[in-house]
Scaffold this active site. Structure first.
Site, PDB file in Angstrom:
ATOM      1  N   ARG A 176      45.785  -3.565  64.010  1.00 27.78           N
ATOM      2  CA  ARG A 176      46.944  -3.641  63.126  1.00 27.78           C
ATOM      3  C   ARG A 176      48.007  -2.675  63.626  1.00 27.78           C
ATOM      4  O   ARG A 176      47.696  -1.617  64.149  1.00 27.78           O
ATOM      5  CB  ARG A 176      46.547  -3.238  61.699  1.00 27.78           C
ATOM      6  CG  ARG A 176      45.800  -4.299  60.950  1.00 27.78           C
ATOM      7  CD  ARG A 176      45.612  -3.907  59.498  1.00 27.78           C
ATOM      8  NE  ARG A 176      44.600  -2.885  59.326  1.00 27.78           N
ATOM      9  CZ  ARG A 176      44.841  -1.616  59.084  1.00 27.78           C
ATOM     10  NH1 ARG A 176      46.070  -1.171  58.979  1.00 27.78           N
ATOM     11  NH2 ARG A 176      43.853  -0.768  58.932  1.00 27.78           N
ATOM     12  N   TYR A 223      46.545 -10.735  66.605  1.00 27.86           N
ATOM     13  CA  TYR A 223      45.311 -10.044  66.239  1.00 27.86           C
ATOM     14  C   TYR A 223      45.104  -9.860  64.736  1.00 27.86           C
ATOM     15  O   TYR A 223      46.007  -9.408  64.033  1.00 27.86           O
ATOM     16  CB  TYR A 223      45.277  -8.654  66.907  1.00 27.86           C
ATOM     17  CG  TYR A 223      43.878  -8.110  66.949  1.00 27.86           C
ATOM     18  CD1 TYR A 223      43.008  -8.480  67.967  1.00 27.86           C
ATOM     19  CD2 TYR A 223      43.385  -7.290  65.948  1.00 27.86           C
ATOM     20  CE1 TYR A 223      41.710  -8.030  67.989  1.00 27.86           C
ATOM     21  CE2 TYR A 223      42.082  -6.832  65.963  1.00 27.86           C
ATOM     22  CZ  TYR A 223      41.249  -7.205  66.992  1.00 27.86           C
ATOM     23  OH  TYR A 223      39.949  -6.758  67.007  1.00 27.86           O
ATOM     24  N   LYS A 283      45.327  -8.928  54.815  1.00 25.10           N
ATOM     25  CA  LYS A 283      46.020  -7.714  54.361  1.00 25.10           C
ATOM     26  C   LYS A 283      47.411  -8.053  53.813  1.00 25.10           C
ATOM     27  O   LYS A 283      47.846  -7.499  52.815  1.00 25.10           O
ATOM     28  CB  LYS A 283      46.134  -6.714  55.512  1.00 25.10           C
ATOM     29  CG  LYS A 283      44.816  -6.388  56.189  1.00 25.10           C
ATOM     30  CD  LYS A 283      43.847  -5.741  55.246  1.00 25.10           C
ATOM     31  CE  LYS A 283      42.609  -5.259  55.981  1.00 25.10           C
ATOM     32  NZ  LYS A 283      41.630  -4.642  55.085  1.00 25.10           N
ATOM     33  N   HIS A 312      41.736  -2.829  47.989  1.00 19.78           N
ATOM     34  CA  HIS A 312      41.008  -2.789  49.252  1.00 19.78           C
ATOM     35  C   HIS A 312      39.577  -2.344  48.951  1.00 19.78           C
ATOM     36  O   HIS A 312      39.181  -1.220  49.244  1.00 19.78           O
ATOM     37  CB  HIS A 312      41.725  -1.793  50.185  1.00 19.78           C
ATOM     38  CG  HIS A 312      41.260  -1.826  51.603  1.00 19.78           C
ATOM     39  ND1 HIS A 312      41.413  -0.759  52.463  1.00 19.78           N
ATOM     40  CD2 HIS A 312      40.662  -2.785  52.338  1.00 19.78           C
ATOM     41  CE1 HIS A 312      40.938  -1.068  53.657  1.00 19.78           C
ATOM     42  NE2 HIS A 312      40.465  -2.278  53.610  1.00 19.78           N
ATOM     43  N   SER A 340      39.511   1.945  56.095  1.00 17.29           N
ATOM     44  CA  SER A 340      38.974   1.082  57.150  1.00 17.29           C
ATOM     45  C   SER A 340      37.904   1.824  57.965  1.00 17.29           C
ATOM     46  O   SER A 340      38.054   3.003  58.258  1.00 17.29           O
ATOM     47  CB  SER A 340      40.099   0.686  58.100  1.00 17.29           C
ATOM     48  OG  SER A 340      41.178   0.188  57.371  1.00 17.29           O
ATOM     49  N   CYS A 357      34.854   2.825  57.338  1.00 16.77           N
ATOM     50  CA  CYS A 357      34.025   3.873  56.724  1.00 16.77           C
ATOM     51  C   CYS A 357      32.674   3.299  56.314  1.00 16.77           C
ATOM     52  O   CYS A 357      31.966   3.883  55.508  1.00 16.77           O
ATOM     53  CB  CYS A 357      34.684   4.409  55.465  1.00 16.77           C
ATOM     54  SG  CYS A 357      35.730   5.812  55.734  1.00 16.77           S
ATOM     55  N   ASP A 363      35.701  -6.516  51.687  1.00 11.47           N
ATOM     56  CA  ASP A 363      36.982  -5.902  52.037  1.00 11.47           C
ATOM     57  C   ASP A 363      38.012  -5.891  50.906  1.00 11.47           C
ATOM     58  O   ASP A 363      38.748  -4.924  50.777  1.00 11.47           O
ATOM     59  CB  ASP A 363      37.573  -6.622  53.265  1.00 11.47           C
ATOM     60  CG  ASP A 363      38.669  -5.822  53.950  1.00 11.47           C
ATOM     61  OD1 ASP A 363      38.539  -4.580  54.035  1.00 11.47           O
ATOM     62  OD2 ASP A 363      39.657  -6.417  54.396  1.00 11.47           O
ATOM     63  N   ARG A 387      35.786  -7.184  66.764  1.00  8.71           N
ATOM     64  CA  ARG A 387      35.458  -7.761  65.460  1.00  8.71           C
ATOM     65  C   ARG A 387      34.556  -8.973  65.546  1.00  8.71           C
ATOM     66  O   ARG A 387      34.536  -9.671  66.563  1.00  8.71           O
ATOM     67  CB  ARG A 387      36.760  -8.223  64.781  1.00  8.71           C
ATOM     68  CG  ARG A 387      37.772  -7.131  64.536  1.00  8.71           C
ATOM     69  CD  ARG A 387      37.404  -6.312  63.343  1.00  8.71           C
ATOM     70  NE  ARG A 387      38.325  -5.211  63.098  1.00  8.71           N
ATOM     71  CZ  ARG A 387      38.654  -4.778  61.872  1.00  8.71           C
ATOM     72  NH1 ARG A 387      38.145  -5.344  60.811  1.00  8.71           N
ATOM     73  NH2 ARG A 387      39.466  -3.756  61.728  1.00  8.71           N
TER      74      ARG A 387
END
Ligand code: OXD
Ligand code: MN
Length: 659
Positions: A119, A268, A277, A297, A319, A321, A344, A441
């Site tokens: 991102r 991406y 998002k 989130h 993100s 974690c 997510d 990913r």
């Protein structure tokens, strides 16, 4: 879900907008591909798949308007069928964008231009009339860290410089998609126009796509999502890895009053799969504020105890974690069973009886691959072994995938090709270069996860009893603590900090403020977002969930994790579960309620855990923390900080002073 073509297709490697020529070749009948592919000029647009005239009027208008602007060679209206997917996979192989991983069933690998791997927060903007609607005004001319704003005029200019003719030579795909189960009152619809077949294939996994979505659109609003890789044909500069993109001119733009997202230059993840998002969080949070709900989130999980009683928990972590790991965890605590609703994003709304209900608006997982293994997340490993698109992972000579963390899970006899194409990659000789990109990913259908909750697609959503905030905090922050009330919990969310991640462009391991894990995803002024959260405490008859903060990542003086984490985190969830049932198992501390001695169930835990250290509140650390939070609020949120949050900070300061 991706379909299968058994024949291997050699990439031409030229990436020359193959799809339009391809339809004709395919129709010659050399491959078993859809017979329904139409090559028929429709008005001035060349529609090669689907029927423009059958689109709802407003959708058709949106498509035509942008086809005139972007000048694609052809238009493909996605119906979501398997036949269509076969065509897409064929095109993607031919263009050298996807390659089959033959070790598994219907799994694919894509490696991007190394300049397009994450991102791009600095290039992500909200555009509103008033700047203050989007971001607080930082103090002393500091840069705002809570989002980027662009004026409507500058945005129009920025888009006008990029989108005209940007799809020349390529196909524009029209993707009708639903965030949330098709037809659920909690779901919302989007139409993504994109010139990337990779995006179409990924959106099919991550959302519900196709004609069935148009069937429920009626007269409702839809979110307009325009995406281009920004690389018209013929190419004007060389491309890498057959991955068209335009990093110099990338922009991810949100224009809320037009219900519109325009993304240019990146293929991406969150930059291009616009349902995630951009829609579900940034525009979603604005819609949620307007309509009185929450777009967050957060993962959603179910937890069932040995008596068969069940609760659902939503949890926000920045993100990378370990959200996906927690959402799919196998409990190490006997008798407890975890089920996954989402990993997510959570859309949550109080129902008429005052219970908070959550849906996962997505249909797939776009998970960070490195670190995922049979040890850390066996359910994810089982999920990704079929129908999965991998991006920027390494491959093994036996046709499999590989990333950091899988060292014990591949045969010793295979060689590894790194994501950068080093054919004989080895850790020893790689000079620290990883085999897989740290933000590589897997994009995999949620329905395949062995522990999906039976209610994961329920249209009314699952009832939420607890909300957990967390972060990666090597020092000072205990394993778990509970908010004293809703307002204190909102403060805890606002004060969240965490070590930075590879999901965005930041480098190095710094502790960053990441309120509600939403810092990169706020759709509107964070001060107003806090007011929205606080407003629920003033509404009558709501069963407000309890709020917690967890930290699995505390380290001792030797830099070792104090808590084993992973499946053992079920012990923390068990304490949360019992607290939600009103159990008297907590003591008040300076920062909130912590488990009373002996109430965290450690029976059967294989290693010794130094609970004293795990729960210690070092006075210096906490005084510094209060200062850091106060400075952040003051500089970043400034005039927009609700007084209740300042009040909570002051109370924390006083309690910490007495430590
Ligand atoms: C994600 C992120 O990709 O949070 O989920 O960055
Ligand atoms: Mn995320």
């Amino acid at each position: 879900m991706p379909g299968t073509i058994k024949t291997e297709i050699k990439p031409t490697g030229k990436n020359e907008g193959l799809s339009t020529q391809l339809s004709t070749q395919l129709l010659k009948g050399t491959t078993k591909l859809p017979k329904s592919v139409l090559v028929q000029p429709k008005r001035s647009f060349r529609v090669i798949y689907g029927d423009l005239e059958r689109l709802p009027h407003r959708v058709r208008h949106y498509v035509e308007e942008n086809a005139r602007l972007c000048q694609p060679d052809s238009i493909h209206i996605c119906d979501g069928s398997d036949k269509e997917n076969d065509l897409l996979m064929y095109i993607l192989q031919k263009d050298g964008i996807l390659k089959r991983l033959p070790k598994y069933d219907n799994c694919w690998l894509s490696t991007t231009d190394p300049a397009d791997v994450a991102r791009v927060e600095k290039k992500t903007f909200m555009s509103t009339k008033l700047k203050r609607d989007t971001i607080p005004t930082p103090k002393h001319g500091a840069d705002c860290q809570l989002g980027n704003w662009m004026s409507l005029e500058d945005m129009d200019n920025a888009l006008n410089m990029r989108f005209p003719d940007c799809m020349k030579g390529r196909t524009m795909y029209v993707i009708p998609f639903s965030m949330g189960p098709v037809g659920s009152p909690l779901s919302k619809i989007g139409i993504e126009l994109t010139d990337s077949a990779y995006v179409v294939a990924s959106m099919r996994v991550m959302t519900r796509v196709g004609s069935k979505v148009l069937g429920v659109l009626n007269d409702e609003e839809f979110v307009k999502c325009l995406h281009s890789v920004g690389s018209p044909l013929p190419l004007s500069r060389p491309i890498h890895n057959n991955w068209p993109c335009n990093p110099q001119n990338t922009i991810i733009a949100h224009i809320p009053h037009r219900n519109e997202i325009c993304s240019f230059g990146s293929g991406y993840g969150g930059n291009s799969l616009l349902g995630k998002k951009c829609f579900a969080l940034r525009l979603g949070s604005i819609l949620a504020k307007k309509e009185g709900w929450l777009a967050e989130h957060m993962l959603i999980l179910g937890i069932e105890n040995e008596k068969g009683q069940k609760k659902y928990i939503a949890a926000a972590f920045p993100s990378a974690c370990g959200k996906t790991n927690l959402a799919m965890m196998n409990s190490s605590l006997p008798g407890y069973k975890i089920t996954c609703v989402g990993d997510d994003i959570a859309w949550m709304r109080f129902d008429s009886s005052g219970k908070l209900r959550a849906i996962n608006p997505e249909a797939g997982f776009f998970g960070v691959a490195p670190g995922t293994s049979m040890k850390t997340n066996p359910n994810a490993m089982k999920t990704v072994k079929s129908n999965t698109i991998f991006t920027n992972v390494a491959q093994t000579s036996d046709g499999g995938f590989f990333w950091e963390g899988m060292e014990d899970e591949i045969s010793k006899s295979v060689t590894i090709e790194s994501w950068l194409g080093d054919k004989n990659w080895s850790k020893e000789d790689s000079e620290g270069k990883p085999a897989a990109h740290p933000n590589s990913r897997f994009c995999t259908p949620a329905a395949q996860c062995p522990i999906m909750d039976p209610a994961w697609e329920s249209t009314e959503g699952v009832p939420i009893d607890a909300i957990i905030f967390g972060g990666r905090r090597p020092k000072g922050v205990p394993l778990v603590y509970e908010a004293m009330n809703w307002q204190h919990g909102v403060f805890m969310g606002a004060a969240m900090r965490s070590e930075s991640t590879a999901a965005a462009e930041h480098a190095g391991k710094v502790i960053m403020h990441d309120p509600f894990a939403m810092r990169p995803f706020f759709g509107y002024n964070f001060g107003d977002y806090l007011k929205h959260w606080l407003s629920f405490q003033d509404k009558p008859n709501l069963q407000l969930p309890r709020i917690y903060h967890v930290n699995w990542f505390r380290k001792d003086a030797n830099n070792h994790f104090i808590w084993p984490g992973f499946g053992e985190n079920a012990r923390v969830l068990d304490w949360v579960f019992r607290r939600c049932d009103g159990e008297d198992s907590a003591d008040m501390s300076a920062i909130g309620y912590v488990p009373k001695q002996g109430t965290l169930n450690l029976s059967g835990l294989k290693e010794e855990v130094d609970l004293k250290e795990l729960f210690s509140l070092p006075p210096d650390f906490w005084r510094d923390e209060v200062v850091a939070i106060g400075k952040y609020f003051d500089e970043q949120v400034n005039q927009d900080l609700p007084p209740q949050i300042l009040d909570e900070l002051e109370k924390l300061k006083q309690r910490v002073a007495a430590l």
